[in-house]
Design a protein around this motif. Structure first.
Motif, PDB file in Angstrom:
ATOM      1  N   ALA A  42      21.681 -40.619 -49.611  1.00  0.00           N
ATOM      2  CA  ALA A  42      20.405 -40.225 -50.216  1.00  0.00           C
ATOM      3  C   ALA A  42      19.578 -39.481 -49.168  1.00  0.00           C
ATOM      4  CB  ALA A  42      19.646 -41.446 -50.726  1.00  0.00           C
ATOM      5  N   PRO A  43      19.300 -38.192 -49.349  1.00  0.00           N
ATOM      6  CA  PRO A  43      18.547 -37.422 -48.351  1.00  0.00           C
ATOM      7  C   PRO A  43      17.177 -38.027 -48.080  1.00  0.00           C
ATOM      8  CG  PRO A  43      19.564 -35.962 -49.966  1.00  0.00           C
ATOM      9  CD  PRO A  43      19.750 -37.355 -50.470  1.00  0.00           C
ATOM     10  N   GLU A  44      16.825 -38.048 -46.800  1.00  0.00           N
ATOM     11  CA  GLU A  44      15.543 -38.562 -46.315  1.00  0.00           C
ATOM     12  C   GLU A  44      15.408 -40.072 -46.471  1.00  0.00           C
ATOM     13  OE1 GLU A  44      13.607 -36.543 -44.735  1.00  0.00           O
ATOM     14  OE2 GLU A  44      14.604 -34.678 -45.312  1.00  0.00           O
ATOM     15  N   GLU A  45      16.437 -40.739 -46.977  1.00  0.00           N
ATOM     16  CA  GLU A  45      16.407 -42.197 -47.110  1.00  0.00           C
ATOM     17  C   GLU A  45      17.502 -42.861 -46.295  1.00  0.00           C
ATOM     18  OE1 GLU A  45      16.400 -43.554 -51.119  1.00  0.00           O
ATOM     19  OE2 GLU A  45      14.885 -42.114 -51.775  1.00  0.00           O
ATOM     20  N   GLY A  73      19.970 -40.628 -44.757  1.00  0.00           N
ATOM     21  CA  GLY A  73      20.541 -39.575 -43.929  1.00  0.00           C
ATOM     22  C   GLY A  73      20.093 -38.204 -44.387  1.00  0.00           C
ATOM     23  N   LEU A  74      20.885 -37.202 -44.068  1.00  0.00           N
ATOM     24  CA  LEU A  74      20.574 -35.819 -44.415  1.00  0.00           C
ATOM     25  C   LEU A  74      21.829 -35.140 -44.957  1.00  0.00           C
ATOM     26  CD1 LEU A  74      18.529 -34.869 -41.214  1.00  0.00           C
ATOM     27  CD2 LEU A  74      17.574 -35.309 -43.493  1.00  0.00           C
ATOM     28  N   LEU A  75      21.654 -34.288 -45.959  1.00  0.00           N
ATOM     29  CA  LEU A  75      22.752 -33.516 -46.523  1.00  0.00           C
ATOM     30  C   LEU A  75      22.499 -32.036 -46.265  1.00  0.00           C
ATOM     31  CD1 LEU A  75      23.302 -35.333 -49.949  1.00  0.00           C
ATOM     32  CD2 LEU A  75      24.657 -35.564 -47.859  1.00  0.00           C
ATOM     33  N   VAL A  76      23.563 -31.309 -45.934  1.00  0.00           N
ATOM     34  CA  VAL A  76      23.441 -29.888 -45.625  1.00  0.00           C
ATOM     35  C   VAL A  76      24.470 -29.099 -46.430  1.00  0.00           C
ATOM     36  CG1 VAL A  76      22.618 -30.372 -43.290  1.00  0.00           C
ATOM     37  CG2 VAL A  76      25.063 -30.034 -43.674  1.00  0.00           C
TER      38      VAL A  76
END
Length: 379
Positions: A310-313, A315-318
């Motif tokens: 979950a982005p910003e929760e 980790g980060l996804l790119v």
């Protein structure tokens, strides 16, 4: 499934250093021979070159695998009463098992490379016939399921079911990771980025190599550990040679020591991609293992990975194949206050405890199996 009260038997191909049969926590495992041991080249991540093309030796023994695998499955079905057969990997195992689906309903599970093979023009007709005998289709990412439904399967009989992780094996404990830091020569307080996976094209490490200079310029105390073997290992080692004191290649890490390797790290990265042939992982197990170990994750926003991260929760996804955004995400994660990064890791761990553990996933598999069993009852 066994903890839920079901009886489970796994039939798997034999391979060097694999026992003929064993009990794995109540799961009965049997293996079948299909060639002299040195020619048993299918399964266990050995059949594809760089995960892009089938190795010549594997292609040669594939007919023997199909013949002996079907023979072993038929004998097993005759030996006792089974309610359902699950063929993991549409290629080759659904093709092997499909003629036996007259005896019991068959579910087919998708995992990644099998979908890449199923789309090959010379295999599509065989796959379509196997799907005609399939009662329910499961896959660990929406993309994989959609791609096989396009080959020829009704979407309403498919289910997206992510993988799970054993949270009693993978859990945070920094003290247990110190042994790995000492072994690799990484100071106890140095930021450690970890990735675990085969050195194959679809893991995306080729997009990490070009940004190492800037990553270490901005974070001179950071260390990167790339754990795994594979066809591109020597290439990646050469690319990282200028930073040999900060980039570590411990090779393949086996399950008895792998949990402590996660515990040694501060951040996990997996820049997975679609390779030039269209092959892609569904949902890499290593992402779930990292999350269960309390690590925030930086990964590509492809296939089944967004089902877990979950982005910003957590980790980060790119975007895939984007070195610049990968560098930006890693730098941002390293620049986060330690407390914030730990909060992301804590949320990641919590998600595996509540949603992405094997007991929770088994419930979803049982629901899919009930759909298949309902067909047989209706018939």
């Amino acid at each position: 499934m066994v903890r839920g009260g079901h009886e489970v038997t796994v039939l798997a191909p034999h391979a060097p250093e694999v026992a003929s049969q064993w009990d794995d926590g109540g799961v009965e495992v049997q293996t079948f021979r299909y060639a002299p041991e040195r020619f048993e080249l299918l399964g266990y991540s050995r059949s594809l070159e760089r995960d892009e093309t089938m190795k010549k030796g594997a292609a040669v023994v594939a007919p023997l695998y199909a013949w002996q695998g079907r023979r072993a499955a038929r004998a097993l079905l005759r030996s006792r009463s089974f309610d359902l057969m699950q063929a993991h990997w549409v290629v080759p195992n659904a093709l092997v098992a499909a003629p036996l689906a007259r005896r019991v309903p068959m579910a087919v599970g998708l995992h990644g490379s099998d979908v890449f093979l199923a789309e090959k023009p010379w295999l599509r007709s065989f796959v379509k016939r196997a799907l005609d005998h399939t009662s329910v289709l499961t896959g660990c990412s929406p993309e994989l399921v959609d791609r096989v439904c396009a080959v020829g399967f009704p979407a309403e009989r498919s289910r997206v079911i992510p993988y799970g992780v054993d949270t009693e094996v993978f859990y945070p404990d920094r003290s247990q990771g110190e042994g790995w830091r000492k072994r690799l020569g990484i100071p106890s307080q140095a930021p450690m980025i970890l990735s675990v996976g085969r050195m194959a094209t679809k893991k995306g490490y080729q997009f990490l190599m070009p940004v190492l200079e800037r990553l270490f310029s901005a974070h001179p105390e950071a260390h990167l550990v790339l754990a795994g073997g594979g066809d591109r290992l020597a290439e990646f080692q050469a690319a990282a040679a200028p930073w040999r004191d900060q980039v570590h290649f411990p090779g393949a890490v086996y399950r008895d020591t792998l949990p402590d390797l996660y515990r040694a790290a501060d951040l996990f990265v997996l820049p997975a991609v679609h390779d030039p042939k269209g092959n892609v992982d569904g949902l890499p197990n290593v992402i779930l293992e990292a999350m269960a170990s309390g690590l925030p994750v930086v990964a590509s926003e492809i296939s089944g990975i967004p089902l877990a991260v979950a982005p910003e929760e957590t980790g980060l996804l790119v975007p895939e194949q984007n070195s610049e955004q990968l560098l930006a995400a890693l730098s941002r994660a390293l620049d986060l206050p330690t407390e914030v990064r730990r909060q992301w890791g804590t949320r990641a761990r919590k998600r595996t405890e509540t949603e992405l553990n094997w007991d929770a996933i088994a419930v979803r598999y049982r629901q899919a199996y009930e759909l298949a069993l309902g067909d047989r009852k209706d018939g």
